[in-house]
Design a protein around this motif. Structure first.
Motif, PDB file in Angstrom:
ATOM      1  N   ARG A 111      35.307  41.495  43.936  1.00  0.00           N
ATOM      2  CA  ARG A 111      34.339  40.468  43.572  1.00  0.00           C
ATOM      3  C   ARG A 111      33.531  40.007  44.774  1.00  0.00           C
TER       4      ARG A 111
ATOM      5  N   GLU B  16      40.103  43.457  40.021  1.00  0.00           N
ATOM      6  CA  GLU B  16      39.167  43.049  38.990  1.00  0.00           C
ATOM      7  C   GLU B  16      37.792  42.825  39.580  1.00  0.00           C
TER       8      GLU B  16
ATOM      9  N   ARG C 145      46.524  41.163  42.195  1.00  0.00           N
ATOM     10  CA  ARG C 145      45.584  40.648  43.190  1.00  0.00           C
ATOM     11  C   ARG C 145      46.106  40.718  44.615  1.00  0.00           C
TER      12      ARG C 145
ATOM     13  N   HIS D  35      47.150  49.145  41.918  1.00  0.00           N
ATOM     14  CA  HIS D  35      46.433  48.020  41.324  1.00  0.00           C
ATOM     15  C   HIS D  35      44.953  48.349  41.209  1.00  0.00           C
TER      16      HIS D  35
ATOM     17  N   ASP E  99      40.662  38.471  49.875  1.00  0.00           N
ATOM     18  CA  ASP E  99      41.438  39.627  49.413  1.00  0.00           C
ATOM     19  C   ASP E  99      40.861  40.196  48.122  1.00  0.00           C
ATOM     20  N   LEU E 100      40.100  39.398  47.429  1.00  0.00           N
ATOM     21  CA  LEU E 100      39.553  39.842  46.145  1.00  0.00           C
ATOM     22  C   LEU E 100      38.139  40.389  46.273  1.00  0.00           C
TER      23      LEU E 100
ATOM     24  N   GLU F  96      39.933  32.620  39.605  1.00  0.00           N
ATOM     25  CA  GLU F  96      41.268  32.699  39.025  1.00  0.00           C
ATOM     26  C   GLU F  96      41.478  31.773  37.837  1.00  0.00           C
TER      27      GLU F  96
ATOM     28  N   LEU G 255      54.097  49.362  37.865  1.00  0.00           N
ATOM     29  CA  LEU G 255      53.358  50.561  37.470  1.00  0.00           C
ATOM     30  C   LEU G 255      54.135  51.839  37.751  1.00  0.00           C
TER      31      LEU G 255
ATOM     32  N   THR H 123      47.158  29.357  38.814  1.00  0.00           N
ATOM     33  CA  THR H 123      45.991  29.990  39.449  1.00  0.00           C
ATOM     34  C   THR H 123      45.709  31.391  38.926  1.00  0.00           C
TER      35      THR H 123
END
Lengths: 427, 869
Positions: B747, B783, A255, B780, B754-755, B524, A306, A276
């Protein structure tokens, strides 16, 4: 836990490491001036088994799965390598990964060859009942070539200690005897080894400590950035902070990344992530883009997530003095040259993340002897093996005047070649 | 300053009243409606002679009170449209007609036939008269005497300027002013005998006694025989019951009374009423009526809950043994309006509902005004009795508006629900309870709720806020109170991540503790998604399960008297929560081990909520599967439910169904025709997982936030503003009527910028397609959101939601199209030009030489495509 790397992810499995392994092999073989015959003997796997087997599903229907087990080399000992469950498993990939295991075991000089296995399946579409039955049938199908003195599987992508327990039980039932040494990565309750969960990170930190000593970089106060905060990343952060007084200034996960110029307690980051789901938002830190962590001004960079994240472009901006590859293949081959030119000391994956397979070896040793060690004993022996391996790779690096990656591969290939040579050819 | 005197058209009356004044509201309480026109016509004739504008407000079925001649403007209103709409429409008329207009209204008593209660009649009067007064009008109203509750008449009397009783004694008409504001004479309030010549006050005591005894036979009776159906229907049915008669629906009268009671409690939706009529007996309805505080309907949420329980208690799908007892109370919808009226909030609500949506700060001020409001003492008394009933059991005060949870509208998350831990002394508990009610009431003006109503064309619908007061299910553990299990369950599964999952079989979002974590978007932290058809499957494997599990628990802290969120490890410390082994797996040796016994005394940090044993070793999932199918079958429509549940040591499942509503899903009624043979270069992208259905065609504009640029954007101010810029673009008049596709990274609406882009639902609720892009960044893959409350908003608004993985070759993501399109952001919203680097608005026809984009999303086959044609 995967002994190739405890942090394998789905994304990783989509990348075929075959080319990378081949390139490293050729470079090392050139360096050693290896005979063509030996090269040819090592290049190809000794044994490739493909199995197709039916499994009775929960709804009563049958489904046929395809699985593989490839033994790349048994020159130095029984083959060793994980078993992965993934829809994208291919024989080529399994072959490449099997060869990789040969060199990793040889780098740290544990008496194993290399192997790999896999089943084409999507574990997210299988319930526990079906997973167990598939595992047992697959074990039965490959039992002709595995065994404590032949080939010892371990967890890998989408397999875990439970999978190993099922495999061990299936094998033992078929043999009519208790055979804990047929697999490693088992639960402690049935012969797993203490210290295995932390082994990759611990091995990585041992090797970093040796590198810092060699480069005369005091670890106390050294600035550490860690990409990836799974098992290897998080435990590396803890160990280097707690045992060496290094300053963890940044960590990242899927994230994003968090950064604090003055460093932070990684235990807080672990707790925050547990609470969290992410390190992002950790109090007292600034959130930065995930990939920015690779180019931070730091002393030690640990890519622990990765593959292929350090590209030539990223390498140009890397400011760390040491890069310790806790992940498999985080540096693309072309980026190595850039890092060399910049004088970055790279601890290659087959050395930096070999702690996992080393403790797997300890598990097997304990199973075979029936004598189980304390965690301190495990850690002490791990340190001994990793430190020795580092010293030998460093010597090779100085001897051949190459970077640590080429030196590690050369040292590993030399050991395999020597074993082949002395054993000769049967009959 | 002298107030100009207005004539009533009857000299004697002018003398008694000392004339009318501008601003007067005159209420005539008559025994016989035929008496009202006498006074109204005289008033109108005089007014017309004085060149006054006269408006006749016509709404009742009775004959016209005054002749509908051309000189009079007649404004017709329909009480059947409901109190809210009726009042709003009248308000508009009054506003439009302006100052010093004279009004005559039909008999107000007719309103209770449609509205059911005297409370609403009084509310109507209390909000209408002050407005007429402000505008210096004079208005005539009629009421039928002795047919309304004392409380309603008292409120009307308090509000009006002039109240006059008209009655007959021995055939003689008498007029008796009961209130004449700011005017007085020694004879003003005596009965006056009406004769052709003059009106004579009754002065002699014996005459006065005779007249009064006849006229006010029931003057001090505690419960007058109100004609309002709310009271009269109930009274009649109870009388039948007390007389020992069977309340058989074979009897036409009882059937009619039942239908009337159903209408008063449940509203007017034909489909819903049919369900209620077929599942509830009269006795059930009377029991519900007995638990209504105040008067009025119980609202959609309460209705859905009661109906679902009834359906599931029927023979054939009898789950009564499985259910926890239900002892909820309902605060009738009239109480909401009484609160608005008494606290001068009705007009504020009208303005807010019809004007632009309030900003966050404006809404906070509105909320504060609601919190400062008061309830009548009588209502407080009822609330106190309710709290006495619950003792110190925690309760939840839940919105249950008319429109909420009806067919086609869920209002999911739009209105508020407030937990009351209900601890402390009676006064403290009452204060907490009142605060909760006021907050729920204020949420009727929540910007998101208003946006939702506007979007669905419901601004002019009758929307009233009833409240459902439920006992919180659960048990005490340490100092906390919470249910073992809670969540939402859908009779269809739109979260099928595997072809093995049958979308027809439903899905459950399950949490430990209060269901708020399953219902709301909680960043989260993750509820357990259970596919009813394949409960053991989950979209994660291995240690990812730990990450995608519930880490925190919502519960009531009885010591703190508050709803709190705590880390799971804190609540599970000691491992002594009953039957914990059914809920957790243990993190051991780097893998998750399912319990093989009941002992869970491991370190709480090693316990992970997987619900594995619950799902695999109890009847929980199959029970829900059967219940959901049964509900869907009865509703004739997919449903969406909220529940709490517990499992005892014998693995017996007990369920408390808290809510049930129809689930609206576009594309579910018929298969979506999926285009084939689209040329590769015409494909903009494809999606193949977690999609809801729909067809959007044609799409003229695409709002595109490039994930790479967004990720690299360091300026947090700019980053935070992008969401509101998206909102401004989508609300731009030039795009109204156009279909817009909005796509961005990660999202939408995430609390962490940031998401994903920081938007509220009100920002993006006019887009037709919302795309969440999971593009690999620095190794990354971000999601996307799935299965959130926000997602259901999209589903219900018919907004097609698609997760797209541009780096996946199967997505056929058209990189060249999105690489550097002409950006019309600055042309559309010049002030947003500084954001053009990160936010692109693509005019599709302009970009493609006349082509438009089209989206087809097939939920059954989990595939979608966006292409140019």
């Amino acid at each position: 836990m995967d002994e190739t790397n405890q942090n394998q992810t789905e994304a990783q499995t989509k990348l075929n490491p075959f080319e990378m392994a081949l390139k490293n092999f050729e470079l090392a073989a050139d360096l050693l001036g290896l005979d063509t015959e030996i090269r040819n003997q090592i290049r190809l796997p000794e044994r490739e088994l493909t199995v197709h087997f039916p499994v009775k599903m929960r709804d009563g229907k049958f489904k046929v799965f395809t699985g593989y087990r490839v033994q790349h080399s048994t020159a130095r000992g029984p083959a060793k390598g994980g078993i992965r469950y993934h829809p994208d498993v291919t024989l080529d990939e399994v072959k490449a990964l099997a060869s990789w295991m040969t060199y990793k075991c040889a780098t740290v000089n544990i008496p194993y060859g290399g192997a790999k296995g896999g089943v084409i399946c999507n574990p997210k579409e299988l319930n526990d009942f079906e997973l167990e039955h598939m595992t047992r049938r697959y074990t039965s199908e490959i039992s002709c070539i595995i065994g404590p003195t032949k080939d010892i599987p371990a967890p890998d992508v989408y397999t875990n200690a439970q999978t190993m327990a099922w495999m061990m039980d299936t094998y033992s039932m078929a043999r009519g005897e208790y055979c804990p040494g047929v697999v490693t990565g088992k639960p402690l309750a049935i012969g797993g080894s203490k210290g295995r969960n932390e082994a990759t990170a611990r091995g990585c930190v041992f090797v970093i400590a040796e590198a810092a000593k060699h480069l005369q970089i005091p670890l106390k106060g050294a600035r550490v950035a860690i990409q990836g905060f799974g098992n290897a990343g998080a435990i590396s952060a803890q160990l280097i902070h707690d045992n060496y007084d290094a300053k963890v200034i940044a960590v990242s996960d899927s994230r994003g990344a968090v950064f604090c110029e003055n460093g932070f307690d990684p235990h807080r980051a672990i707790e925050h992530k547990q609470r969290t789901g992410s390190v992002v938002g950790l109090a007292g830190t600034e959130t930065i883009p995930g990939d920015a962590i690779l180019t931070l001004d730091c002393d030690i960079l640990i890519p622990a997530a990765l593959e292929n994240v350090i590209t030539p472009c990223v390498a140009n901006s890397v400011k760390a003095k040491i890069v310790a590859e806790a992940a498999n293949g985080p540096t693309v081959p072309d980026a190595d040259t850039v890092l060399d030119q910049k004088g970055v000391f790279v601890l290659p994956d087959i050395l930096a993340n070999a702690g996992g397979v080393t403790v797997s070896y300890f598990e097997w040793v304990q199973n075979n002897s029936g004598l189980y060690w304390t965690e301190d004993e495990v850690n002490a022996r791990l340190k001994q093996i990793i430190v020795t391996a580092f010293e030998e790779v460093l010597l090779a690096s100085q001897k051949y005047k190459v970077n640590m990656r080429r030196a590690a591969w050369a040292r590993a290939l030399d050991r395999v070649a020597e074993a082949l040579k002395v054993r000769g050819i049967y009959p | 300053m002298t107030t100009p005197s207005i004539g009533t058209g009857i000299t004697s009356l002018d003398n008694i009243l000392q004339g009318l004044r501008l601003g007067d509201n005159v209420v005539w309480q008559v025994d016989n409606l035929e008496d009202y026109p006498v006074f109204a016509r005289a008033f109108v004739e005089t007014a017309l002679q004085q060149k006054r504008r006269v408006v006749y407000v016509r709404f009742a079925a009775h004959p016209a009170v005054i002749p509908e001649t051309g000189a009079i403007e007649v404004r017709e209103l329909n009480p059947r449209s409901g109190f809210d709409v009726f009042c709003a429409d009248l308000h508009e008329i009054i506003e439009r007609e302006g100052r010093e207009v004279f009004y005559v209204f039909d008999n107000l008593s007719a309103l209770v036939t449609d509205w059911g209660t005297d409370e609403l009649l009084a509310n109507f009067f209390q909000i209408t008269c002050p407005y007429l007064f402000e505008l210096d009008t004079v208005a005539y109203f009629a009421l039928t005497r002795t047919r309304h509750s004392n409380r309603a008449i008292a409120r009307i009397r308090d509000t009006t300027q002039v109240l006059i009783d008209v009655y007959r004694v021995k055939g003689q008409m008498y007029v008796q002013p009961l209130k004449v504001w700011d005017r007085y004479s020694s004879e003003m309030f005596r009965p006056h005998r009406v004769t052709d010549q003059c009106w004579v006050p009754v002065l002699a005591s014996d005459d006065a006694a005779e007249v009064s005894l006849t006229a006010y036979a029931t003057a001090l009776a505690p419960v007058p025989r109100s004609i309002a159906p709310w009271d009269s229907v109930y009274r009649r049915l109870r009388r039948y019951q007390e007389a020992g008669q069977e309340l058989s629906e074979q009897s036409p009268e009882i059937r009619a009374l039942k239908e009337e009671l159903v209408r008063m409690l449940f509203g007017t939706d034909a489909h819903f009423l049919e369900l209620v009529n077929s599942h509830f007996r009269v006795e059930d309805l009377l029991d519900i009526r007995d638990r209504v505080i105040g008067s009025g309907r119980i609202g959609g949420k309460a209705a859905g809950m009661l109906l679902a329980r009834k359906i599931l208690e029927k023979p054939g799908c009898d789950y009564s043994e499985t259910f926890e007892d239900q002892d909820s109370f309902f605060i009738g919808s009239d109480v909401f309006f009484t609160f608005l009226v008494n606290n001068d909030l009705f007009r504020l609500r009208l303005q807010v509902a019809r004007g632009p949506e309030p900003t966050g700060q404006e809404f906070e001020e509105i909320e504060q005004r609601f919190l400062e409001g008061h309830f009548p003492d009588e209502m407080i008394g009822q609330f106190e009795r309710l709290l006495d009933y619950f003792g110190q059991s925690p309760v939840i005060v839940r919105s249950s508006s008319f429109l909420e949870d009806s067919f086609g509208n869920s209002f999911a998350g739009k209105y508020r629900s407030e937990f009351c831990a209900n601890q402390g002394n009676p006064q403290q508990r009452l204060e907490g309870f009142l605060r909760a009610i006021k907050l729920v009431y204020a949420s009727a003006l929540n910007p998101d709720a208003l946006a939702y109503r506007r979007r669905r064309g419901l601004v002019d619908s009758d929307e009233q806020m009833a409240i459902l007061v439920q006992r919180v299910s659960g048990t005490v553990h340490k100092r906390y109170f919470f249910p073992m299990l809670a969540g939402v369950a859908f009779s269809r599964n739109f979260y099928a991540w595997s072809s093995r999952i049958d979308p027809q079989k439903g899905a459950i979002r399950l949490v430990f503790g209060l269901g708020t974590r399953a219902v709301n978007r909680v960043g989260e932290d993750y509820p357990r998604m259970v596919a009813v058809s394949s409960p053991e499957l989950r979209p994660e494997f291995g240690l990812k399960v730990v990450k995608y599990s519930q880490h925190n628990i919502d519960l009531l802290d009885l010591d703190a008297n508050d709803l709190v969120t705590l880390p799971l490890s804190q609540v599970l410390e000691g491992g002594d929560y009953p039957n914990l082994h059914l809920l957790v797996s243990k993190l051991k040796d780097g893998y998750l081990m399912h319990p093989y016994g009941t002992d869970c005394s491991e370190a709480p940090s090693d316990l992970v909520l997987t619900f594995h044993q619950l799902v695999t070793q109890t009847d929980f999932v199959s029970l829900f599967g059967r219940m959901l199918a049964c509900l869907e079958n009865a509703y004739g429509h997919p449903v969406d439910t909220e529940f709490t549940a517990c499992v005892d040591e014998n693995r017996q499942v007990r369920v408390n169904l808290l809510q049930c509503r129809p689930l609206q899903v576009p594309g579910i009624s018929k298969p979506v025709g999926f285009p084939v043979d689209i040329r590769h270069e015409r494909v903009l992208f494809r999606a193949n997982r977690m999609i809801n259905g729909g067809l959007v065609s044609p799409i003229s504009h695409i709002i595109y936030i490039d994930p790479k640029k967004y990720s690299a954007l360091r300026d947090m101010t700019v980053k935070k503003s992008l969401g509101s810029v998206v909102g401004r673009v989508l609300k731009h008049p030039d795009l109204s009527g156009s279909q817009v596709l909005t796509m961005g990274p990660g999202r939408w609406g995430s609390s962490s910028i940031d998401l994903g882009v920081n938007v509220s639902y009100a920002d993006i609720n006019t887009t037709r397609v919302l795309v969440e892009m999971a593009r690999e960044e620095g190794g990354h893959v971000p999601e996307v959101s799935y299965g959130t409350h926000f997602f259901l908003d999209l589903v219900e608004d018919g907004i097609v939601y698609l997760p797209v993985y541009p780096d996946d070759s199967q997505a056929e993501f058209n990189h060249s199209f999105f690489a550097s399109p002409a950006n019309c952001l600055a042309d559309l919203v010049p002030s947003a030009a500084p954001y053009a680097e990160w936010l692109q608005v693509i005019d599709v026809p302009a970009q493609t030489g006349g082509l438009q984009a089209h989206v087809v999303a097939d939920p059954h086959n989990q595939r979608a495509v966006c292409y140019l044609l």
